[in-house]
Design a protein around this motif. Structure first.
Motif, PDB file in Angstrom:
ATOM      1  N   GLY A  32       0.776  -1.208   0.008  1.00 16.74           N
ATOM      2  CA  GLY A  32       0.132   0.023   0.143  1.00 16.74           C
ATOM      3  C   GLY A  32       0.772   1.429   0.033  1.00 16.74           C
ATOM      4  O   GLY A  32       0.528   2.276  -0.870  1.00 16.74           O
ATOM      5  N   ASP A  33       2.042   1.221   0.887  1.00 20.57           N
ATOM      6  CA  ASP A  33       2.896   2.406   0.960  1.00 20.57           C
ATOM      7  C   ASP A  33       3.561   2.562  -0.475  1.00 20.57           C
ATOM      8  O   ASP A  33       3.587   3.712  -0.816  1.00 20.57           O
ATOM      9  CB  ASP A  33       3.870   2.099   1.970  1.00 20.57           C
ATOM     10  N   ILE A  34       3.961   1.586  -1.126  1.00 23.93           N
ATOM     11  CA  ILE A  34       4.765   1.609  -2.391  1.00 23.93           C
ATOM     12  C   ILE A  34       3.705   2.241  -3.235  1.00 23.93           C
ATOM     13  O   ILE A  34       3.915   3.192  -4.206  1.00 23.93           O
ATOM     14  CB  ILE A  34       5.111   0.232  -2.970  1.00 23.93           C
ATOM     15  N   LEU A  35       2.355   1.730  -3.192  1.00 23.33           N
ATOM     16  CA  LEU A  35       1.551   2.563  -4.383  1.00 23.33           C
ATOM     17  C   LEU A  35       1.146   3.721  -4.148  1.00 23.33           C
ATOM     18  O   LEU A  35       1.160   4.620  -5.087  1.00 23.33           O
ATOM     19  CB  LEU A  35       0.169   1.506  -4.335  1.00 23.33           C
ATOM     20  N   ARG A  36       0.921   4.095  -2.825  1.00 24.88           N
ATOM     21  CA  ARG A  36       0.593   5.665  -2.634  1.00 24.88           C
ATOM     22  C   ARG A  36       1.739   6.522  -2.934  1.00 24.88           C
ATOM     23  O   ARG A  36       1.531   7.622  -3.248  1.00 24.88           O
ATOM     24  CB  ARG A  36       0.243   5.650  -0.984  1.00 24.88           C
ATOM     25  N   LEU A  45       3.374   4.432 -13.209  1.00 20.91           N
ATOM     26  CA  LEU A  45       2.690   3.347 -12.242  1.00 20.91           C
ATOM     27  C   LEU A  45       1.570   4.004 -11.445  1.00 20.91           C
ATOM     28  O   LEU A  45       0.246   3.494 -11.214  1.00 20.91           O
ATOM     29  CB  LEU A  45       3.771   2.630 -11.502  1.00 20.91           C
ATOM     30  N   GLY A  46       1.929   5.026 -10.878  1.00 21.74           N
ATOM     31  CA  GLY A  46       0.715   5.838 -10.095  1.00 21.74           C
ATOM     32  C   GLY A  46      -0.586   6.037 -10.427  1.00 21.74           C
ATOM     33  O   GLY A  46      -1.626   5.903 -10.077  1.00 21.74           O
ATOM     34  N   TYR A  52      -7.877   2.007  -8.853  1.00 20.15           N
ATOM     35  CA  TYR A  52      -8.054   0.663  -8.134  1.00 20.15           C
ATOM     36  C   TYR A  52      -8.069   1.196  -6.664  1.00 20.15           C
ATOM     37  O   TYR A  52      -8.924   0.775  -5.993  1.00 20.15           O
ATOM     38  CB  TYR A  52      -7.107  -0.355  -8.356  1.00 20.15           C
ATOM     39  N   VAL A  53      -6.786   1.740  -6.198  1.00 24.81           N
ATOM     40  CA  VAL A  53      -6.552   2.057  -4.874  1.00 24.81           C
ATOM     41  C   VAL A  53      -7.604   3.151  -4.384  1.00 24.81           C
ATOM     42  O   VAL A  53      -8.263   2.774  -3.105  1.00 24.81           O
ATOM     43  CB  VAL A  53      -5.258   2.603  -4.773  1.00 24.81           C
ATOM     44  N   GLU A  54      -8.174   3.913  -4.939  1.00 21.39           N
ATOM     45  CA  GLU A  54      -9.146   5.031  -4.333  1.00 21.39           C
ATOM     46  C   GLU A  54     -10.519   4.439  -4.316  1.00 21.39           C
ATOM     47  O   GLU A  54     -11.224   4.868  -3.370  1.00 21.39           O
ATOM     48  CB  GLU A  54      -8.908   6.344  -5.106  1.00 21.39           C
ATOM     49  N   SER A  55     -10.755   3.527  -5.070  1.00 23.65           N
ATOM     50  CA  SER A  55     -12.164   3.083  -4.812  1.00 23.65           C
ATOM     51  C   SER A  55     -12.200   1.769  -4.080  1.00 23.65           C
ATOM     52  O   SER A  55     -13.290   1.124  -4.023  1.00 23.65           O
ATOM     53  CB  SER A  55     -12.641   2.445  -6.538  1.00 23.65           C
ATOM     54  N   GLY A  56     -11.102   1.269  -3.660  1.00 25.61           N
ATOM     55  CA  GLY A  56     -10.934   0.257  -2.769  1.00 25.61           C
ATOM     56  C   GLY A  56     -11.104  -1.274  -3.351  1.00 25.61           C
ATOM     57  O   GLY A  56     -11.008  -2.187  -2.848  1.00 25.61           O
ATOM     58  N   GLU A  62      -0.745  -8.983 -12.057  1.00 22.23           N
ATOM     59  CA  GLU A  62       0.825  -8.974 -12.415  1.00 22.23           C
ATOM     60  C   GLU A  62       1.417  -7.681 -12.253  1.00 22.23           C
ATOM     61  O   GLU A  62       2.572  -7.662 -12.095  1.00 22.23           O
ATOM     62  CB  GLU A  62       0.303  -9.002 -14.046  1.00 22.23           C
ATOM     63  N   VAL A  63       0.768  -6.499 -11.970  1.00 26.16           N
ATOM     64  CA  VAL A  63       1.300  -5.197 -11.645  1.00 26.16           C
ATOM     65  C   VAL A  63       1.919  -5.329 -10.229  1.00 26.16           C
ATOM     66  O   VAL A  63       3.163  -4.722 -10.234  1.00 26.16           O
ATOM     67  CB  VAL A  63       0.210  -3.820 -11.801  1.00 26.16           C
TER      68      VAL A  63
END
Ligand code: AMP
Length: 226
Positions: A32-36, A45-46, A52-56, A62-63
């Motif tokens: 989660g920290d890496i994606l944020r 990548l961000g 996906y991240v913001e909608s939960g 694969e990503v």
């Protein structure tokens, strides 16, 4: 020491990971920290993962697996060990992770499954605050910063994650129940699962875990004084 922390959103994986990292000096890898961080820096990548991240929802397997594969190229992991927090989250990720860990000969010692009640999850996540600069974790009631809105560690600004609202939390819990709980059985069958009570106070739980690791001969706590 080589660890995976498993549990629902709000089980306390991030808080526990930070406590254990200090004691065990392992590489803490929080997906989660890496994606944020990628989202904050507005990288390609961000931009790809933001929806996906913001909608939960979950970022495609694969990503995230590619990210993990890259992280495990760090040669210091063999020396320091690792603590995976938020990965794997699907059966496919768990299987691919096994292949990676077998290839680099760094099999996991424990998969720590933090069981937690759903009311605790909602209460923890709706009150959670995160430092924008160093990702330190706080809670408005359970673990407030000394100065409201300011990180104790680095004076960074504290913010509420956009996915920590009640509607998205419910979606994340459903995603967890559907996609992540099957891997609990996967690790149970492999014999690496260690189930603990995630409702417990974080420091108490850390001490319980360190005692287990020590009793199993996995760590020498004389080198890990608090
Ligand atoms: P976390 O900080 O662990 O709560 O993760 C925040 C969000 O990042 C999740 O709700 C997902 O959108 C995404 N994410 C984190 N880890 C993974 C993973 N292993 N697989 C897919 N998506 C993930």
């Amino acid at each position: 020491m080589r660890l995976i922390l498993l549990g629902a959103p709000g089980a306390g994986k991030g808080t526990q990971a930070k406590l254990l990292e200090k004691q065990l000096h392992v590489k803490h890898i929080s997906m989660g920290d890496i994606l944020r961080e990628e989202m904050k820096n507005n990288t390609a990548l961000g931009q790809e993962v933001k929806k996906y991240v913001e909608s939960g929802g979950l970022v495609p397997d694969e990503v995230v697996t590619k990210i993990i594969e890259n992280r495990f190229q760090d040669p210091s992991i063999a020396q320091a060990g690792y603590l995976l927090d938020g990965f794997p989250r699907t059966a496919k990720q768990a299987e691919d992770l096994d292949v990676i860990l077998t290839r680099i000969n760094q099999p996991v010692d424990y998969v720590v499954y933090m069981e937690v009640d759903s009311e605790v999850v909602i209460q923890r996540l709706t009150g959670r605050r995160v430092c924008r600069s160093c990702a330190a974790l706080y809670h408005v009631k359970n673990m407030p910063s000394k100065q409201e809105g300011i990180c104790d560690a680095c004076q960074g600004e504290l913010y509420q994650r956009p996915d920590d609202n009640e509607e998205t939390i419910r979606k994340r819990i459903n995603v967890y129940l559907e996609s992540t709980t099957p891997i609990i059985d996967y690790y149970k069958k492999k014999g690496t699962l260690l189930t603990v009570d995630g409702n417990t106070d974080a420091e108490k739980l850390r001490d319980e875990l360190l005692t287990i690791f020590k009793e199993d001969g996995k760590i020498d706590t004389s080198k890990n004084k608090k």
